[in-house]
Design a protein around this motif. Structure first.
Motif, PDB file in Angstrom:
ATOM      1  N   PRO A  51       0.924  -1.279  -0.105  1.00 43.68           N
ATOM      2  CA  PRO A  51      -0.059   0.190  -0.023  1.00 43.68           C
ATOM      3  C   PRO A  51       0.704   1.432   0.237  1.00 43.68           C
ATOM      4  CG  PRO A  51      -0.775  -1.488   1.373  1.00 43.68           C
ATOM      5  CD  PRO A  51       0.486  -2.258   1.157  1.00 43.68           C
ATOM      6  N   ASN A  52       1.945   1.274   0.724  1.00 39.57           N
ATOM      7  CA  ASN A  52       2.813   2.464   0.675  1.00 39.57           C
ATOM      8  C   ASN A  52       3.458   2.718  -0.604  1.00 39.57           C
ATOM      9  OD1 ASN A  52       4.756   0.322   0.995  1.00 39.57           O
ATOM     10  ND2 ASN A  52       5.679   1.423   2.483  1.00 39.57           N
ATOM     11  N   GLU A  53       3.375   2.119  -1.513  1.00 42.74           N
ATOM     12  CA  GLU A  53       3.721   2.164  -2.770  1.00 42.74           C
ATOM     13  C   GLU A  53       2.695   2.738  -3.979  1.00 42.74           C
ATOM     14  OE1 GLU A  53       6.100  -1.235  -4.005  1.00 42.74           O
ATOM     15  OE2 GLU A  53       7.370  -0.899  -2.187  1.00 42.74           O
ATOM     16  N   LEU A  54       1.707   2.799  -3.409  1.00 45.51           N
ATOM     17  CA  LEU A  54       0.345   3.041  -4.349  1.00 45.51           C
ATOM     18  C   LEU A  54      -0.094   4.370  -3.958  1.00 45.51           C
ATOM     19  CD1 LEU A  54      -1.694  -0.719  -3.789  1.00 45.51           C
ATOM     20  CD2 LEU A  54       0.195   0.214  -5.818  1.00 45.51           C
ATOM     21  N   SER A  55      -0.786   4.845  -5.083  1.00 44.99           N
ATOM     22  CA  SER A  55      -1.633   6.061  -4.641  1.00 44.99           C
ATOM     23  C   SER A  55      -2.919   5.810  -3.893  1.00 44.99           C
ATOM     24  CB  SER A  55      -2.019   6.651  -6.208  1.00 44.99           C
ATOM     25  OG  SER A  55      -2.874   5.726  -6.916  1.00 44.99           O
ATOM     26  N   ARG A  56      -3.555   6.926  -3.403  1.00 44.62           N
ATOM     27  CA  ARG A  56      -4.868   6.372  -2.581  1.00 44.62           C
ATOM     28  C   ARG A  56      -5.833   5.656  -3.512  1.00 44.62           C
ATOM     29  NH1 ARG A  56      -9.672   7.932  -0.472  1.00 44.62           N
ATOM     30  NH2 ARG A  56      -9.575   8.335   1.843  1.00 44.62           N
ATOM     31  N   GLU A  57      -5.958   6.099  -4.775  1.00 38.70           N
ATOM     32  CA  GLU A  57      -6.845   5.462  -5.818  1.00 38.70           C
ATOM     33  C   GLU A  57      -6.540   4.075  -5.767  1.00 38.70           C
ATOM     34  OE1 GLU A  57      -5.468   8.464  -6.286  1.00 38.70           O
ATOM     35  OE2 GLU A  57      -7.157   9.674  -5.428  1.00 38.70           O
ATOM     36  N   GLU A  58      -5.401   3.642  -6.096  1.00 34.69           N
ATOM     37  CA  GLU A  58      -4.642   2.332  -6.449  1.00 34.69           C
ATOM     38  C   GLU A  58      -5.001   1.491  -5.351  1.00 34.69           C
ATOM     39  OE1 GLU A  58      -1.211   3.142  -9.687  1.00 34.69           O
ATOM     40  OE2 GLU A  58      -0.813   3.531  -7.545  1.00 34.69           O
ATOM     41  N   GLU A  59      -4.711   2.138  -3.901  1.00 34.83           N
ATOM     42  CA  GLU A  59      -4.844   1.306  -2.659  1.00 34.83           C
ATOM     43  C   GLU A  59      -6.270   1.066  -2.572  1.00 34.83           C
ATOM     44  OE1 GLU A  59      -4.074   1.409   1.983  1.00 34.83           O
ATOM     45  OE2 GLU A  59      -3.258   3.194   0.854  1.00 34.83           O
ATOM     46  N   ALA A  60      -7.103   1.813  -2.956  1.00 28.68           N
ATOM     47  CA  ALA A  60      -8.793   1.503  -2.527  1.00 28.68           C
ATOM     48  C   ALA A  60      -9.145   0.905  -3.493  1.00 28.68           C
ATOM     49  CB  ALA A  60      -9.420   3.035  -2.744  1.00 28.68           C
ATOM     50  N   TYR A  61      -8.644   0.585  -4.743  1.00 24.15           N
ATOM     51  CA  TYR A  61      -8.852  -0.405  -5.637  1.00 24.15           C
ATOM     52  C   TYR A  61      -8.763  -1.602  -5.386  1.00 24.15           C
ATOM     53  CZ  TYR A  61      -9.053  -3.249  -9.847  1.00 24.15           C
ATOM     54  OH  TYR A  61      -9.142  -4.451 -10.596  1.00 24.15           O
ATOM     55  N   TRP A  62      -7.483  -2.094  -4.848  1.00 25.20           N
ATOM     56  CA  TRP A  62      -7.214  -3.446  -4.473  1.00 25.20           C
ATOM     57  C   TRP A  62      -7.821  -3.779  -3.247  1.00 25.20           C
ATOM     58  CZ3 TRP A  62      -5.563  -6.140  -8.093  1.00 25.20           C
ATOM     59  CH2 TRP A  62      -4.624  -5.600  -9.102  1.00 25.20           C
ATOM     60  N   LEU A  63      -8.012  -2.638  -2.106  1.00 26.16           N
ATOM     61  CA  LEU A  63      -8.787  -2.894  -1.099  1.00 26.16           C
ATOM     62  C   LEU A  63     -10.233  -3.449  -1.277  1.00 26.16           C
ATOM     63  CD1 LEU A  63      -8.718  -2.806   2.119  1.00 26.16           C
ATOM     64  CD2 LEU A  63      -9.341  -0.399   2.005  1.00 26.16           C
ATOM     65  N   ASP A  64     -10.725  -2.591  -2.231  1.00 17.80           N
ATOM     66  CA  ASP A  64     -12.240  -2.932  -2.454  1.00 17.80           C
ATOM     67  C   ASP A  64     -12.144  -4.480  -3.140  1.00 17.80           C
ATOM     68  OD1 ASP A  64     -13.256  -0.735  -1.328  1.00 17.80           O
ATOM     69  OD2 ASP A  64     -13.316   0.271  -3.065  1.00 17.80           O
ATOM     70  N   GLY A  66     -10.362  -6.911  -2.927  1.00 16.50           N
ATOM     71  CA  GLY A  66     -10.198  -7.844  -1.814  1.00 16.50           C
ATOM     72  C   GLY A  66     -11.506  -8.314  -1.151  1.00 16.50           C
ATOM     73  N   CYS A  67     -12.021  -6.923  -0.858  1.00 16.30           N
ATOM     74  CA  CYS A  67     -13.192  -7.219   0.307  1.00 16.30           C
ATOM     75  C   CYS A  67     -14.367  -7.832  -0.692  1.00 16.30           C
ATOM     76  CB  CYS A  67     -13.840  -5.613   0.336  1.00 16.30           C
ATOM     77  SG  CYS A  67     -12.789  -4.921   1.644  1.00 16.30           S
ATOM     78  N   ASP A  68     -14.399  -7.703  -1.904  1.00 18.27           N
ATOM     79  CA  ASP A  68     -15.504  -8.326  -2.849  1.00 18.27           C
ATOM     80  C   ASP A  68     -15.151  -9.755  -2.700  1.00 18.27           C
ATOM     81  OD1 ASP A  68     -16.558  -5.849  -3.161  1.00 18.27           O
ATOM     82  OD2 ASP A  68     -15.767  -5.525  -5.134  1.00 18.27           O
ATOM     83  N   THR A  69     -13.795 -10.113  -3.093  1.00 20.51           N
ATOM     84  CA  THR A  69     -13.665 -11.493  -2.917  1.00 20.51           C
ATOM     85  C   THR A  69     -13.816 -12.079  -1.493  1.00 20.51           C
ATOM     86  OG1 THR A  69     -11.839 -11.008  -4.479  1.00 20.51           O
ATOM     87  CG2 THR A  69     -11.779 -13.036  -3.286  1.00 20.51           C
ATOM     88  N   ILE A  70     -13.609 -11.580  -0.489  1.00 22.51           N
ATOM     89  CA  ILE A  70     -13.656 -12.320   0.852  1.00 22.51           C
ATOM     90  C   ILE A  70     -15.338 -12.393   1.010  1.00 22.51           C
ATOM     91  CG2 ILE A  70     -13.444 -11.769   3.240  1.00 22.51           C
ATOM     92  CD1 ILE A  70     -10.803 -10.540   2.715  1.00 22.51           C
ATOM     93  N   LYS A  71     -15.932 -11.420   0.788  1.00 23.93           N
ATOM     94  CA  LYS A  71     -17.269 -11.476   0.957  1.00 23.93           C
ATOM     95  C   LYS A  71     -18.245 -12.618  -0.011  1.00 23.93           C
ATOM     96  CE  LYS A  71     -21.496  -8.681   1.393  1.00 23.93           C
ATOM     97  NZ  LYS A  71     -21.979  -7.098   1.204  1.00 23.93           N
ATOM     98  N   GLN A  76     -19.521 -12.682   4.223  1.00 25.84           N
ATOM     99  CA  GLN A  76     -19.431 -11.517   5.197  1.00 25.84           C
ATOM    100  C   GLN A  76     -18.275 -10.606   4.771  1.00 25.84           C
ATOM    101  OE1 GLN A  76     -19.430 -13.170   9.027  1.00 25.84           O
ATOM    102  NE2 GLN A  76     -17.274 -13.471   9.192  1.00 25.84           N
ATOM    103  N   ALA A  77     -18.499  -9.412   4.816  1.00 27.17           N
ATOM    104  CA  ALA A  77     -17.245  -8.242   4.520  1.00 27.17           C
ATOM    105  C   ALA A  77     -16.222  -8.510   5.624  1.00 27.17           C
ATOM    106  CB  ALA A  77     -17.718  -7.155   4.683  1.00 27.17           C
ATOM    107  N   PRO A  78     -15.007  -8.252   5.299  1.00 25.22           N
ATOM    108  CA  PRO A  78     -13.784  -8.537   6.431  1.00 25.22           C
ATOM    109  C   PRO A  78     -13.890  -7.494   7.511  1.00 25.22           C
ATOM    110  CG  PRO A  78     -13.126  -7.361   4.282  1.00 25.22           C
ATOM    111  CD  PRO A  78     -14.609  -8.204   4.032  1.00 25.22           C
ATOM    112  N   ARG A  79     -13.707  -8.076   8.683  1.00 22.95           N
ATOM    113  CA  ARG A  79     -13.467  -6.723   9.699  1.00 22.95           C
ATOM    114  C   ARG A  79     -12.156  -6.486  10.067  1.00 22.95           C
ATOM    115  NH1 ARG A  79     -17.266  -4.239  10.454  1.00 22.95           N
ATOM    116  NH2 ARG A  79     -17.134  -4.179  12.772  1.00 22.95           N
TER     117      ARG A  79
END
Length: 244
Positions: A51-64, A66-71, A76-79
């Motif tokens: 994450p510390n090598e990504l822009s805010r938008e890039e980090e948000a994309y990969w975070l989302d 991953g959340c979609d996959t886990i759900k 359920q969404a990750p906590r």
């Protein structure tokens, strides 16, 4: 994974697995077994991006993503979230809070839970440390350009046990980071199993999923029973520059 799950079943404990979402997609049977065992699946990036090598938008994309996959795989969404290689960015806490995460496990700022506070709200921090991670003990990979002398399982568990004994003595948090492809090897997991048995025999230890620990911290803070340290983020407003 089956070896680890069988040990947890035998000891009747529930734990947390931080798994990159790409791995969840590739190994659905392993994920199904983890979920069926009552364990938590927490977010660990999509493909172990930093994450510390990504822009805010890039980090948000990969975070989302991953959340979609886990759900999709767990229902359920990750906590909880741990940044790959602990590389939390200046945007991470805000992004997590905005998406309803209750805790982070990327930092090493204390021996007990504390809070991260941003303009978006609060996040429980459940810290670990490199002394509790099996990577320095066992990791040796030409492909990953990380080659260290491989320690014996007895030597590695000696380090983990010392950390546990101190945590038990002072009432601290013990969050080991044991990768299945490292600590899950037969001789190593044999020693880990003996360590778990030792911890259980010592008594007065709560084995729990990290989402349960975070929820306990939140309840304790709400009632005033626990007054944690609060770290206001970001720690710095910009790059730290040294002047002569």
């Amino acid at each position: 994974i089956p070896r680890i799950l069988e040990t947890y079943r035998r000891f009747e404990i529930k734990q947390t697995f931080f798994i990159p979402a790409w791995c969840i997609e590739q190994y659905p049977q392993a994920i199904e077994a983890i979920v069926e065992g009552g364990h938590e699946i927490a977010h660990h990036g999509y493909i172990h991006e930093h994450p510390n090598e990504l822009s805010r938008e890039e980090e948000a994309y990969w975070l989302d993503r991953g959340c979609d996959t886990i759900k999709r795989f767990t229902g359920q969404a990750p906590r909880g979230w741990r940044a790959p290689l602990y590389n939390m960015s200046e945007h991470s806490a805000d992004l997590l809070i905005e998406r309803g995460f209750s805790y982070d496990a990327s930092l090493m700022g204390d021996d007990v839970p504390y809070l991260l506070r941003t303009g978006a709200g609060d996040l429980v921090e459940l810290p670990s440390s490199w002394a509790l991670d099996d990577w320095p003990q066992y990791m040796h990979s030409i492909d990953l350009d990380f080659q260290m002398p491989i320690q014996s399982p007895q030597r590695a568990v000696e380090v983990f046990k010392a950390e546990f004994d101190a945590a038990w003595e002072y009432g601290a948090l013990f969050v080991p980071v044991w990768h299945p492809f490292l600590s899950g090897r037969l001789s190593r997991w044999h020693e880990v199993s003996k360590l778990i048995e030792y911890m259980m025999a010592k008594g007065d230890v709560w084995f729990a999923r990290m989402d349960e620990i975070a929820a306990h911290v939140q309840r304790s803070v709400a009632t005033g029973a626990y007054k944690p340290r609060i770290d206001k983020l970001p720690y710095y407003q910009g790059p730290v520059i040294a002047h002569r």
